[in-house]
Design an enzyme around this catalytic site. Structure first.
Site, PDB file in Angstrom:
ATOM      1  N   TYR A 238       6.058  -4.281   2.158  1.00 52.85           N
ATOM      2  CA  TYR A 238       4.850  -4.493   1.457  1.00 52.85           C
ATOM      3  C   TYR A 238       4.550  -3.121   1.858  1.00 52.85           C
ATOM      4  O   TYR A 238       3.920  -2.809   2.483  1.00 52.85           O
ATOM      5  CB  TYR A 238       4.596  -6.039   1.713  1.00 52.85           C
ATOM      6  CG  TYR A 238       3.931  -6.162   3.639  1.00 52.85           C
ATOM      7  CD1 TYR A 238       2.403  -5.672   3.202  1.00 52.85           C
ATOM      8  CD2 TYR A 238       4.777  -6.383   4.443  1.00 52.85           C
ATOM      9  CE1 TYR A 238       1.740  -6.218   4.298  1.00 52.85           C
ATOM     10  CE2 TYR A 238       3.771  -6.566   5.932  1.00 52.85           C
ATOM     11  CZ  TYR A 238       2.789  -6.748   5.207  1.00 52.85           C
ATOM     12  OH  TYR A 238       1.717  -6.884   7.133  1.00 52.85           O
ATOM     13  N   CYS A 239       2.853  -3.331   1.142  1.00 50.10           N
ATOM     14  CA  CYS A 239       1.226  -2.298   1.359  1.00 50.10           C
ATOM     15  C   CYS A 239       0.395  -2.842   0.297  1.00 50.10           C
ATOM     16  O   CYS A 239       0.542  -4.643   0.784  1.00 50.10           O
ATOM     17  CB  CYS A 239       2.086  -0.949   0.260  1.00 50.10           C
ATOM     18  SG  CYS A 239       2.494  -1.372  -0.879  1.00 50.10           S
ATOM     19  N   ASN A 240      -0.090  -2.707   0.464  1.00 52.09           N
ATOM     20  CA  ASN A 240      -1.357  -3.483  -0.632  1.00 52.09           C
ATOM     21  C   ASN A 240      -1.083  -4.070  -1.831  1.00 52.09           C
ATOM     22  O   ASN A 240      -1.789  -4.920  -2.019  1.00 52.09           O
ATOM     23  CB  ASN A 240      -2.927  -2.027  -0.915  1.00 52.09           C
ATOM     24  CG  ASN A 240      -3.735  -1.999   0.415  1.00 52.09           C
ATOM     25  OD1 ASN A 240      -3.866  -2.609   1.170  1.00 52.09           O
ATOM     26  ND2 ASN A 240      -3.789  -0.931   0.182  1.00 52.09           N
ATOM     27  N   GLY A 242       2.351  -3.187  -3.494  1.00 52.64           N
ATOM     28  CA  GLY A 242       4.165  -3.304  -4.378  1.00 52.64           C
ATOM     29  C   GLY A 242       4.266  -1.735  -4.281  1.00 52.64           C
ATOM     30  O   GLY A 242       5.260  -1.373  -5.158  1.00 52.64           O
ATOM     31  N   TRP A 269       0.729  -6.711   0.270  1.00 52.96           N
ATOM     32  CA  TRP A 269      -0.783  -7.453   0.854  1.00 52.96           C
ATOM     33  C   TRP A 269      -1.797  -8.426  -0.270  1.00 52.96           C
ATOM     34  O   TRP A 269      -3.145  -9.227   0.414  1.00 52.96           O
ATOM     35  CB  TRP A 269      -1.617  -6.546   1.532  1.00 52.96           C
ATOM     36  CG  TRP A 269      -2.281  -6.817   2.223  1.00 52.96           C
ATOM     37  CD1 TRP A 269      -4.124  -7.186   2.188  1.00 52.96           C
ATOM     38  CD2 TRP A 269      -3.052  -7.636   3.569  1.00 52.96           C
ATOM     39  NE1 TRP A 269      -4.703  -7.515   2.907  1.00 52.96           N
ATOM     40  CE2 TRP A 269      -4.138  -8.006   4.005  1.00 52.96           C
ATOM     41  CE3 TRP A 269      -1.479  -8.743   4.026  1.00 52.96           C
ATOM     42  CZ2 TRP A 269      -4.295  -8.876   4.966  1.00 52.96           C
ATOM     43  CZ3 TRP A 269      -1.933  -9.397   5.276  1.00 52.96           C
ATOM     44  CH2 TRP A 269      -3.311  -9.658   5.616  1.00 52.96           C
TER      45      TRP A 269
END
Length: 287
Positions: A238-240, A242, A269
């Protein structure tokens, strides 16, 4: 991690020299997509000021689930099919995606993941992107091309996508095979709040310097090891929103993992921070 030698099947990565060979030979049914993504730049304007000849512009900001409150959620299959069909892509098209971003390949990696998730495997990523293409002094153009629309059939594959509910089950430890949660954001963002039990492996740890090319197999394995991530166990990236998370998916595929073994938490996130508030233990900090 070799380059594509023929029309079928393509490999995950293709280098600029081989792409130029395909272009010079007018390889049949090949389409190049500029999938640049950068929140701090007008990437479509950048495309219009210069791109690989014949490349079409693919807008990640447009090809998404616009009914979702979260920014870059995967669109429903019919929406994706209509979007890419309008570009002139069908299910027999061989696609090469690239990114015009010196900080990474995450736009191209995201679109690669999207096509794979919707059942299309005839796709490669230009290793080094537009930066690598220009470094070879290959031709560029400002001309924008359009193709005749085609029909694309999209079917969402099981196992490519991890949801909020899936992550909750993982954190609670109630799944039969718990996954490792991996946050690919920079350490400063990870420290300010992250999913419980997640490990930090910044996306740029997968890249060479100065060109944004993927590290070789040994370099990728060392990057996973440095982040204490076990490649023999399932991974959720995951990141901010996707997009950058797709780079870890790409790295996993290059190292022989199946899509089901290294999935993308699409909401990332952006979704987690909003839905997890009020739930004790759903957010950790490393200040």
């Amino acid at each position: 991690m070799g380059a594509d030698k023929g029309p079928d099947p393509p490999t995950t990565l293709i280098d600029p020299a081989l792409l130029k060979e395909h272009m010079d030979a007018r390889r049949a049914n090949m389409i190049i997509l500029d999938c640049s993504y950068d929140l701090n730049r007008n990437v479509e304007k950048d495309y219009l000021t210069g791109h690989i000849p014949g490349a079409l512009y693919f807008s990640i900001k447009e090809c998404r689930d616009k009914s979702s409150p979260y920014p870059q959620m995967l669109p429903p299959a019919p929406v994706f099919a209509q979007f890419v069909g309008a570009l002139g892509i069908d299910n027999n098209t061989y696609i090469v995606v690239y990114d015009n971003n010196p900080r990474g390949l995450f736009g191209a990696a995201r679109v690669y993941w999207m096509f794979r998730a919707f059942g299309h495997d005839k796709i490669s990523i230009l290793n080094g992107g537009y930066v690598g293409w220009k470094a070879k002094h290959y031709p560029t153009t400002m001309q924008r091309d359009y193709l005749t629309p085609r029909v694309f059939h999209a079917t969402m594959r099981a196992g490519y996508l991890t949801t909020f509910e899936d992550v909750v089950q993982t954190i609670k430890g109630v799944t039969s095979l718990p996954a490792q949660l991996v946050d690919v954001r920079p350490p400063t963002l990870y420290q300010c709040g992250h999913l419980p039990k997640s490990k930090n492996m910044p996306y740029y740890s997968l890249l060479n310097d100065p060109l944004p090319t993927l590290k070789d197999e040994d370099g990728l394995r060392k990057a996973f090891a440095a982040a204490s991530i076990d490649l023999d166990q399932p991974i959720v990236s995951y990141c901010n929103s996707g997009v950058a998370a797709s780079m870890l998916f790409l790295a996993g595929i290059l190292l022989g993992k199946t899509p089901e073994e290294i999935t993308v938490y699409d909401g990332s996130w952006w979704e987690w921070d909003r839905r997890a508030k009020g739930h004790h233990g759903y957010i950790e900090y490393s200040l």
